[in-house]
Design a protein around this motif. Structure first.
Motif, PDB file in Angstrom:
ATOM      1  N   TYR A 184      13.633  -2.888 -10.602  1.00 57.05           N
ATOM      2  CA  TYR A 184      13.652  -4.027 -11.512  1.00 57.05           C
ATOM      3  C   TYR A 184      12.769  -3.738 -12.721  1.00 57.05           C
ATOM      4  CZ  TYR A 184      13.401  -8.812 -13.240  1.00 57.05           C
ATOM      5  OH  TYR A 184      13.476  -9.927 -14.037  1.00 57.05           O
ATOM      6  N   TYR A 261      10.164  -5.237  -5.016  1.00 51.20           N
ATOM      7  CA  TYR A 261      11.437  -5.935  -4.874  1.00 51.20           C
ATOM      8  C   TYR A 261      12.440  -5.107  -4.079  1.00 51.20           C
ATOM      9  CZ  TYR A 261      10.097  -9.389  -8.408  1.00 51.20           C
ATOM     10  OH  TYR A 261       9.471 -10.375  -9.104  1.00 51.20           O
ATOM     11  N   GLY A 266      16.005  -8.521  -6.125  1.00 54.11           N
ATOM     12  CA  GLY A 266      16.372  -8.181  -7.494  1.00 54.11           C
ATOM     13  C   GLY A 266      17.675  -8.824  -7.911  1.00 54.11           C
TER      14      GLY A 266
END
Length: 293
Positions: A184, A261, A266
């Motif tokens: 991310y 994440y 995400g």
């Protein structure tokens, strides 16, 4: 600090600018798709990286995002990756600024035979940018670092975002049979800033992978379909090439960084962002329609 960011209109560029300004830095944002504008502590500079030869003010740090991978314009992409990077390195040398070159390793080994010249020229130009950065460190003493930002995705760009967009529209999702390492954008920018700020000699002039957890691309598509209750058809294409396999161990060891994440988290962020954008677009169409009546 006075910081220069190239390719500033990209998701990664915008994320870096947001973090840098929040920390009190003065940012010069360079991108050919921007307009010349001054907002608080950000100066937007509309300039093609090929024409960037000088910056009047002092520059302390440079984040050079070299991610020109357009196969439809291989000459332009190769020149921007190579000569564009040379221009930025010259500025770093003159200003004695610390620089992080940020490349996209998805291009490595993306072709199977030499006749695929468009892909080959782009790959070689990215490798040249990295080699030139290391050479400027060795010969000219420029404090240079290299970040390979793997499968970075954000509100508008990246493989995860592209799959989510297709799934939202119930369109066919075509992916190859390779693995992805989606990261991310905010986590990627955090790692890259850590790389810039590190005083460890081991981070200098060596590629460091910034990547997420491995997942096959079909898995991303299936998860997006499930989360969106989509009717999209998933087609997996055999690629047959030797794809780049990033390794996050150096980032963990030298930067004390690793992604937090998972792909589901995400995707939740991206889907929420895409839905918000779609809602804003619909509201805009309604307002324009009402104004026309």
């Amino acid at each position: 600090m006075k910081v220069l960011v190239t390719n500033a209109s990209s998701d990664l560029g915008l994320s870096l600018i947001q973090s840098l300004t929040k920390s009190g830095n003065e940012v010069y944002a360079v991108d050919e798709h921007l307009i010349n504008l001054r907002v608080k502590n950000i100066t937007f500079i509309q300039e093609d990286i090929m024409n960037l030869h000088h910056v009047n003010d002092r520059i302390d740090q440079i984040y050079h995002i070299s991610s020109n991978l357009d196969e439809n314009h291989p000459v332009e992409s190769a020149l921007k990756n190579s000569f564009g990077t040379l221009n930025v390195l010259r500025i770093a040398n003159v200003k004695r600024a610390r620089i992080v070159l940020i490349t996209d390793p998805s291009v490595y080994q993306m072709y199977e035979i030499p006749s695929e010249t468009s892909k080959a020229s782009i790959e070689k130009s990215v490798l040249f940018a990295e080699a030139l950065t290391a050479a400027y460190y060795k010969e000219k003493g420029v404090d240079a670092r290299i970040a390979r930002a793997c499968d970075v995705y954000g509100p508008t760009q990246g493989i995860v975002t592209d799959i989510a967009k297709l799934s939202m529209k119930n369109l066919e999702i075509q992916v190859d049979d390779e693995d992805a390492y989606p990261c991310y954008v905010e986590e990627a920018s955090t790692a890259i800033i850590k790389l810039m700020q590190s005083d460890d000699q081991d981070v200098k002039a060596r590629p460091i992978d910034i990547c997420g957890y491995k997942i096959d691309k079909e898995g991303i598509a299936k998860l997006a379909k499930k989360m969106l209750n989509s009717q999209s058809k998933i087609t997996v294409v055999k690629n047959g090439r030797k794809a780049y396999r990033p390794n996050a161990e150096l980032a963990k060891k030298l930067l004390k960084w690793e992604p937090h994440y998972e792909i589901k988290e995400g995707l939740e962020i991206i889907i929420k962002s895409l839905r918000a954008g779609d809602k804003s677009e619909r509201l805009g169409r309604v307002k324009r329609k009402n104004n026309a009546m």
